[in-house]
Design a protein around this motif. Structure first.
Motif, PDB file in Angstrom:
ATOM      1  N   ALA A  36      11.473  91.060  55.524  1.00 23.84           N
ATOM      2  CA  ALA A  36      11.345  90.842  54.084  1.00 23.84           C
ATOM      3  C   ALA A  36      11.853  92.041  53.288  1.00 23.84           C
ATOM      4  CB  ALA A  36       9.893  90.551  53.737  1.00 23.84           C
ATOM      5  N   LEU A  39      15.733  91.768  53.311  1.00 22.24           N
ATOM      6  CA  LEU A  39      16.210  90.675  52.458  1.00 22.24           C
ATOM      7  C   LEU A  39      15.971  90.982  50.978  1.00 22.24           C
ATOM      8  CD1 LEU A  39      15.079  87.601  54.577  1.00 22.24           C
ATOM      9  CD2 LEU A  39      17.427  88.419  54.232  1.00 22.24           C
ATOM     10  N   SER A  40      14.835  91.605  50.666  1.00 21.84           N
ATOM     11  CA  SER A  40      14.556  91.956  49.271  1.00 21.84           C
ATOM     12  C   SER A  40      15.520  93.022  48.771  1.00 21.84           C
ATOM     13  CB  SER A  40      13.112  92.438  49.141  1.00 21.84           C
ATOM     14  OG  SER A  40      12.195  91.421  49.491  1.00 21.84           O
ATOM     15  N   ALA A  43      18.806  91.401  47.852  1.00 16.48           N
ATOM     16  CA  ALA A  43      18.724  90.313  46.885  1.00 16.48           C
ATOM     17  C   ALA A  43      19.385  90.693  45.570  1.00 16.48           C
ATOM     18  CB  ALA A  43      17.267  89.918  46.659  1.00 16.48           C
ATOM     19  N   GLY A  47      11.885  91.497  44.019  1.00 15.79           N
ATOM     20  CA  GLY A  47      10.981  90.660  44.796  1.00 15.79           C
ATOM     21  C   GLY A  47       9.674  91.376  45.053  1.00 15.79           C
ATOM     22  N   VAL A 221      15.047  82.621  51.015  1.00 15.50           N
ATOM     23  CA  VAL A 221      15.613  83.344  49.867  1.00 15.50           C
ATOM     24  C   VAL A 221      16.961  82.760  49.454  1.00 15.50           C
ATOM     25  CG1 VAL A 221      14.355  85.478  50.300  1.00 15.50           C
ATOM     26  CG2 VAL A 221      16.581  85.133  51.396  1.00 15.50           C
ATOM     27  N   LEU A 244      21.297  86.335  47.300  1.00 10.01           N
ATOM     28  CA  LEU A 244      19.946  86.090  47.801  1.00 10.01           C
ATOM     29  C   LEU A 244      18.955  86.209  46.646  1.00 10.01           C
ATOM     30  CD1 LEU A 244      20.022  88.187  51.113  1.00 10.01           C
ATOM     31  CD2 LEU A 244      20.413  85.731  50.826  1.00 10.01           C
ATOM     32  N   LEU A 245      17.964  85.343  46.657  1.00  7.85           N
ATOM     33  CA  LEU A 245      16.956  85.328  45.610  1.00  7.85           C
ATOM     34  C   LEU A 245      15.859  86.347  45.893  1.00  7.85           C
ATOM     35  CD1 LEU A 245      16.479  81.442  45.461  1.00  7.85           C
ATOM     36  CD2 LEU A 245      18.037  82.837  44.074  1.00  7.85           C
ATOM     37  N   GLY A 246      15.288  86.883  44.837  1.00  5.43           N
ATOM     38  CA  GLY A 246      14.075  87.666  44.992  1.00  5.43           C
ATOM     39  C   GLY A 246      12.929  86.711  45.308  1.00  5.43           C
ATOM     40  N   ARG A 247      11.969  87.148  46.105  1.00  5.63           N
ATOM     41  CA  ARG A 247      10.902  86.253  46.533  1.00  5.63           C
ATOM     42  C   ARG A 247       9.544  86.931  46.386  1.00  5.63           C
ATOM     43  NH1 ARG A 247      10.143  83.457  52.574  1.00  5.63           N
ATOM     44  NH2 ARG A 247       8.434  82.084  51.985  1.00  5.63           N
TER      45      ARG A 247
END
Length: 441
Positions: A36, A39-40, A43, A47, A221, A244-247
């Motif tokens: 995470a 990925l954050s 992004a 996130g 994401v 990529l999206l923030g989550r």
């Protein structure tokens, strides 16, 4: 492997005087937390990570990303609902020096991120990290357009000369020694100009559930990922380039780190409740429910969590652990206390983990009076009456918890360097003695 540990800092493993009956709140998953974080960081918007694991491996990951320009703000959730990290993506940049410690996720997941940075990123770590395989990531990144200096070692230390972007495209990888080679390329793949197509060319692929976890989190994401399970070619994963999206992610408890506590119920004929055990998860540790049930326990998954109960008997098992190799030390510890032999198969790759886990388990259990032999791809364990002694850890967190499990049933076991559990399970000694508090141990 040089089996030459020190006898310093011995911790007397508590001996259980009766059946445990405890609720154990297991900290968050290392595997989820570190994926995470990556990925954050990649992004296109901020996130949140709620209830992340705070351990050596995850703090190394956070510090490494900060060194490359990512903002990570630590705080407390609403109404004191646990720790929360806010991740603020930024333009990745160097120069920076990254300390990977002995964390496989950091040393393998971050070179692809560094290839996207603008500047020079140097990676270094603990002495053992120099021995762990990394050529799968290094060679693949070179094919995909990265420039890396490793003096031909295929291992740490190394320097990634980031150019601010990476072409990407198709690449072949032999991930026989670690599924993290695949996950590393998948995680950064959406940010490559052409995405990435990874073709595994090795004879075996260990720890496939960890790749499924990576894919599941990528899709969470907004990434488009084609996998063998979704109708694609066998041993091929494709990631389409894209933002990529923030989550806002709440991290699950680390199910692999729940293992010693479930084992305590099995070994003592007691009961342990682990709150918030997920009903659906990609964590390999979920397979403990099946394995430990076969070894003599029973479990019930409720809305509150997992209730695991030991029957007072421990049975041997013949099991392929290729997908869940990290569970091997704990299973070996329980098997050494069983009423029949066990064979643990499919885990030759453990010789390349934090230590050579097969050699270490064999040596340490046998020095307590056990009868363990190494096979080509695992261990054969014949239970014998064990006695006390020093159980060495080789700076391996799962060796330490395995020794603690044996100590429940065998008086006089002392764990060398139990502090190594801080790698993924902070405050393990306190959690362990807290679990045993109700039985007067």
């Amino acid at each position: 492997m040089a089996l030459n540990p020190s006898d310093t800092a011995l911790w007397p493993a508590p001996h259980a005087s009766g059946a445990v009956d405890a609720t154990v709140h297991v900290p968050g998953s290392k595997s989820v937390t570190n994926r995470a974080l990556v990925l954050s960081a990649l992004a296109s918007e901020p996130g949140w990570l709620r209830r992340p694991l705070r351990s050596r491996d995850t703090l190394l990951m956070a510090d490494a990303l900060r060194a490359m320009g990512v903002g990570i703000e630590e705080g407390v959730g609403p109404n004191g609902t646990g720790e929360t990290w806010r991740v603020l993506p930024a333009g990745l940049r160097g120069p920076a020096t990254i300390d990977v410690g002995n964390a496989g996720t950091v040393m393998r997941f971050l070179p692809p991120v560094a290839a996207l940075a603008d500047g020079e990123i140097r990676f270094d770590g603990d002495p053992r990290s120099y021995e762990r395989p990394l050529s799968g990531v290094i060679d693949a990144l070179r094919v995909l357009g990265a420039r890396i200096d490793d003096d031909g070692r295929g291992a740490l230390p190394l320097t990634v000369h980031g150019g601010g972007a990476l072409d990407g495209g198709p690449v072949e990888v032999d991930a026989s020694t670690s599924s993290q080679f695949v996950s590393a390329l998948l995680l950064s793949g959406p940010r490559f100009n052409q995405g990435v197509e990874i073709r595994h060319i090795g004879a075996t692929l260990p720890s496939v559930p960890h790749i499924r976890m990576t894919v599941d989190m990528l899709r969470g994401v907004g990434a488009q990922v084609d996998t063998p399970e979704s109708g694609g070619e066998p041993n091929v994963w494709r990631v389409t380039p894209g933002a990529l999206l923030g989550r806002d992610l709440t991290v699950e408890p680390d199910l692999s780190n729940a293992q010693p506590f479930l084992a305590a119920a099995l070994v003592t004929g007691g009961k342990v409740l682990v709150p918030d055990w997920p009903t659906r998860t990609t964590q390999p540790g979920d397979r403990l429910r099946e394995i430990f049930t076969e070894m003599g326990g029973s479990c019930q998954l409720t809305d509150y969590g997992l209730e695991f109960t030991g029957s007072g008997a421990i049975h041997g098992i013949d099991v392929d652990l290729s997908d869940v190799g990290e569970l091997t030390p704990g299973i070996a510890a329980v098997a050494a206390l069983a009423d029949s032999p066990s064979t643990l198969r499919g885990v030759a790759h453990l010789r390349l983990h934090e230590t050579d886990r097969l050699a270490a388990l064999t040596k340490e259990i046998n020095e307590l009076g056990g009868d363990v032999t190494e096979t080509a791809d695992g261990l054969h364990i014949r239970p014998r009456a064990l006695h006390g002694g020093v159980f060495h850890t080789y700076e391996d967190h799962r060796m330490a918890t395995a020794g603690a499990v044996i100590g429940l049933a065998v008086e006089g076991v002392q764990i060398e360097n139990v502090a190594t559990t801080a790698k993924t399970l902070p405050d393990f000694p306190d959690l362990w003695t807290g679990m045993l508090g109700s039985d007067g141990a």
